[in-house]
Design a protein around this motif. Structure first.
Motif, PDB file in Angstrom:
ATOM      1  N   ARG A  96     -46.906 -35.545  79.293  1.00  0.00           N
ATOM      2  CA  ARG A  96     -46.806 -36.873  79.900  1.00  0.00           C
ATOM      3  C   ARG A  96     -48.190 -37.486  80.046  1.00  0.00           C
ATOM      4  O   ARG A  96     -49.183 -36.779  80.171  1.00  0.00           O
ATOM      5  CB  ARG A  96     -46.180 -36.791  81.296  1.00  0.00           C
ATOM      6  N   ARG A  97     -48.214 -38.812  80.061  1.00  0.00           N
ATOM      7  CA  ARG A  97     -49.428 -39.520  80.449  1.00  0.00           C
ATOM      8  C   ARG A  97     -49.049 -40.891  80.976  1.00  0.00           C
ATOM      9  O   ARG A  97     -48.053 -41.480  80.547  1.00  0.00           O
ATOM     10  CB  ARG A  97     -50.430 -39.628  79.294  1.00  0.00           C
ATOM     11  N   THR A  98     -49.835 -41.401  81.909  1.00  0.00           N
ATOM     12  CA  THR A  98     -49.632 -42.740  82.461  1.00  0.00           C
ATOM     13  C   THR A  98     -50.641 -43.691  81.834  1.00  0.00           C
ATOM     14  O   THR A  98     -51.831 -43.356  81.717  1.00  0.00           O
ATOM     15  CB  THR A  98     -49.796 -42.718  83.993  1.00  0.00           C
ATOM     16  N   VAL A  99     -50.161 -44.870  81.432  1.00  0.00           N
ATOM     17  CA  VAL A  99     -51.008 -45.864  80.774  1.00  0.00           C
ATOM     18  C   VAL A  99     -50.803 -47.213  81.455  1.00  0.00           C
ATOM     19  O   VAL A  99     -49.661 -47.638  81.685  1.00  0.00           O
ATOM     20  CB  VAL A  99     -50.656 -45.981  79.276  1.00  0.00           C
ATOM     21  N   ARG A 100     -51.915 -47.879  81.790  1.00  0.00           N
ATOM     22  CA  ARG A 100     -51.855 -49.224  82.369  1.00  0.00           C
ATOM     23  C   ARG A 100     -52.448 -50.214  81.383  1.00  0.00           C
ATOM     24  O   ARG A 100     -53.572 -50.026  80.912  1.00  0.00           O
ATOM     25  CB  ARG A 100     -52.613 -49.264  83.706  1.00  0.00           C
ATOM     26  N   VAL A 101     -51.670 -51.267  81.089  1.00  0.00           N
ATOM     27  CA  VAL A 101     -52.053 -52.245  80.072  1.00  0.00           C
ATOM     28  C   VAL A 101     -52.162 -53.627  80.707  1.00  0.00           C
ATOM     29  O   VAL A 101     -51.215 -54.095  81.359  1.00  0.00           O
ATOM     30  CB  VAL A 101     -51.021 -52.290  78.927  1.00  0.00           C
ATOM     31  N   ASP A 102     -53.291 -54.278  80.531  1.00  0.00           N
ATOM     32  CA  ASP A 102     -53.460 -55.672  80.954  1.00  0.00           C
ATOM     33  C   ASP A 102     -52.926 -56.549  79.819  1.00  0.00           C
ATOM     34  O   ASP A 102     -53.643 -56.858  78.855  1.00  0.00           O
ATOM     35  CB  ASP A 102     -54.935 -55.966  81.226  1.00  0.00           C
ATOM     36  N   LEU A 103     -51.651 -56.912  79.913  1.00  0.00           N
ATOM     37  CA  LEU A 103     -50.990 -57.628  78.827  1.00  0.00           C
ATOM     38  C   LEU A 103     -51.595 -59.005  78.590  1.00  0.00           C
ATOM     39  O   LEU A 103     -51.709 -59.452  77.440  1.00  0.00           O
ATOM     40  CB  LEU A 103     -49.501 -57.748  79.126  1.00  0.00           C
ATOM     41  N   GLY A 104     -51.962 -59.685  79.663  1.00  0.00           N
ATOM     42  CA  GLY A 104     -52.535 -61.020  79.502  1.00  0.00           C
ATOM     43  C   GLY A 104     -53.812 -60.994  78.685  1.00  0.00           C
ATOM     44  O   GLY A 104     -53.985 -61.765  77.731  1.00  0.00           O
ATOM     45  N   ARG A 105     -54.726 -60.097  79.050  1.00  0.00           N
ATOM     46  CA  ARG A 105     -55.988 -60.005  78.306  1.00  0.00           C
ATOM     47  C   ARG A 105     -55.767 -59.480  76.903  1.00  0.00           C
ATOM     48  O   ARG A 105     -56.448 -59.899  75.954  1.00  0.00           O
ATOM     49  CB  ARG A 105     -56.957 -59.093  79.054  1.00  0.00           C
ATOM     50  N   ALA A 106     -54.829 -58.529  76.739  1.00  0.00           N
ATOM     51  CA  ALA A 106     -54.563 -57.979  75.409  1.00  0.00           C
ATOM     52  C   ALA A 106     -54.167 -59.086  74.442  1.00  0.00           C
ATOM     53  O   ALA A 106     -54.612 -59.111  73.282  1.00  0.00           O
ATOM     54  CB  ALA A 106     -53.462 -56.932  75.486  1.00  0.00           C
ATOM     55  N   ARG A 107     -53.345 -60.018  74.921  1.00  0.00           N
ATOM     56  CA  ARG A 107     -52.902 -61.116  74.053  1.00  0.00           C
ATOM     57  C   ARG A 107     -53.999 -62.160  73.864  1.00  0.00           C
ATOM     58  O   ARG A 107     -54.284 -62.578  72.736  1.00  0.00           O
ATOM     59  CB  ARG A 107     -51.648 -61.763  74.639  1.00  0.00           C
ATOM     60  N   SER A 108     -54.600 -62.593  74.973  1.00  0.00           N
ATOM     61  CA  SER A 108     -55.577 -63.687  74.878  1.00  0.00           C
ATOM     62  C   SER A 108     -56.801 -63.286  74.061  1.00  0.00           C
ATOM     63  O   SER A 108     -57.294 -64.070  73.236  1.00  0.00           O
ATOM     64  CB  SER A 108     -56.003 -64.138  76.277  1.00  0.00           C
ATOM     65  N   GLU A 109     -57.280 -62.061  74.243  1.00  0.00           N
ATOM     66  CA  GLU A 109     -58.468 -61.628  73.503  1.00  0.00           C
ATOM     67  C   GLU A 109     -58.164 -61.357  72.031  1.00  0.00           C
ATOM     68  O   GLU A 109     -59.078 -61.248  71.219  1.00  0.00           O
ATOM     69  CB  GLU A 109     -59.073 -60.387  74.165  1.00  0.00           C
TER      70      GLU A 109
END
Length: 296
Positions: free
Chosen positions: A46-59
């Motif tokens: 297992r692993r936990t992942v946190r994604v900043d979706l807004g920045r991922a798309r905008s950048e």
């Protein structure tokens, strides 16, 4: 670093915690290797992942509604097998926290297990700007971790069967089958058969993940015998020579790796000559090389 033909976000748009190994005794940090692993042992990670979706798309130059996927993919060098472990579709904005939960069959594994995690574009976007990712599967972020599953002992697929229903001697505890040429894949060339009627040996493999002292002794004897059979098989083949170059994951590469491990300072020609001229001394040298019964 590989240059991609489209914009990608900065690395810190994702915070990925380390993989953990899920065991009967609880979660533990993924080690570098599992020396007691064999093909009878499945893996749960297992692993936990946190994604900043807004920045991922905008950048990346993507619209705010572009669907993304967080995917985990596995590859095992010992079996030459691999495939998708899990993929999670990510929608909406803000920061999204997800948990990857991966279960892998031991019979599919071997060698070095590679775990790739990637954030990818979920759908093709024909209207994307030239500098933005447009193809489904375009990678925006990725990382790789590994887990070595083969320790000092040779590893191979195995099966527990009733020798009374085969042509093997009923009183034998195990049998190692080797078939095919040196260019063939190891997974299809080696098979360790364990006689289910021999309860001591069968129990040792059942307990391989958490072996008792008696199990360690039995496993040591099996692996020592398997190493002897594999090395003797290799030495019987004319094309098993010092300068041979076998494909990764092939039987030849596996046998060469085992030979180098057991006889690191000797040539194949020298060991082959010892085997022919003094088989009893060769057997003792091999016994010393595999460190038989050196159990903790």
């Amino acid at each position: 670093m590989r240059a991609l033909p489209y914009r990608v976000p900065s690395e810190d748009i994702i915070v990925a915690e380390a993989w953990v190994l899920v065991t009967e005794d609880g979660d533990i940090a993924k080690p570098e290797s599992l020396p007691d692993w064999d093909y009878h042992m499945d893996l749960h990670l297992r692993r936990t992942v946190r994604v900043d979706l807004g920045r991922a798309r905008s950048e990346s130059g993507l619209p705010t509604d572009a669907p993304l996927v967080l995917a985990a993919v596995w590859t095992a060098t010992g079996s030459n097998l691999g495939g998708p472990a899990q993929h999670l579709r990510l929608v909406g904005g803000g920061t999204c926290t997800v948990e990857l939960d991966v279960r892998l069959r031991g019979s599919d594994l071997g060698g070095l297990l590679l775990l790739d995690t990637a954030l990818v574009l979920a759908e093709r976007r024909p209207d994307a700007r030239p500098s933005s990712p447009r193809r489904a599967g375009s990678v925006l972020w990725s990382d790789r971790e590994s887990l070595r599953l083969q320790g000092d002992a040779p590893q191979f697929p195995m099966a527990v069967i009733d020798f009374a229903r085969t042509s093997f001697p009923e009183g034998a505890a195990w049998h190692l089958q080797i078939s095919g040429g040196l260019e063939n894949a190891t997974m299809g060339s080696l098979l360790l058969l364990v006689n289910e009627q021999n309860s001591v040996t069968a129990s040792a493999f059942e307990n391989a993940a958490k072996p008792r002292p008696v199990d360690r002794v039995v496993l040591s004897a099996v692996y020592a015998d398997a190493a002897r059979i594999m090395i003797e098989h290799a030495l019987s083949l004319d094309d098993f020579v010092d300068d041979a170059d076998f494909p990764d994951g092939s039987l030849g590469a596996t046998l060469m790796s085992l030979f180098d491990q057991l006889f690191p300072s000797r040539s194949i020609t020298d060991v082959r000559l010892r085997h022919r001229q003094s088989p009893s001394l060769f057997a003792s040298e091999l016994q010393a090389a595999v460190k038989i019964f050196e159990v903790s």
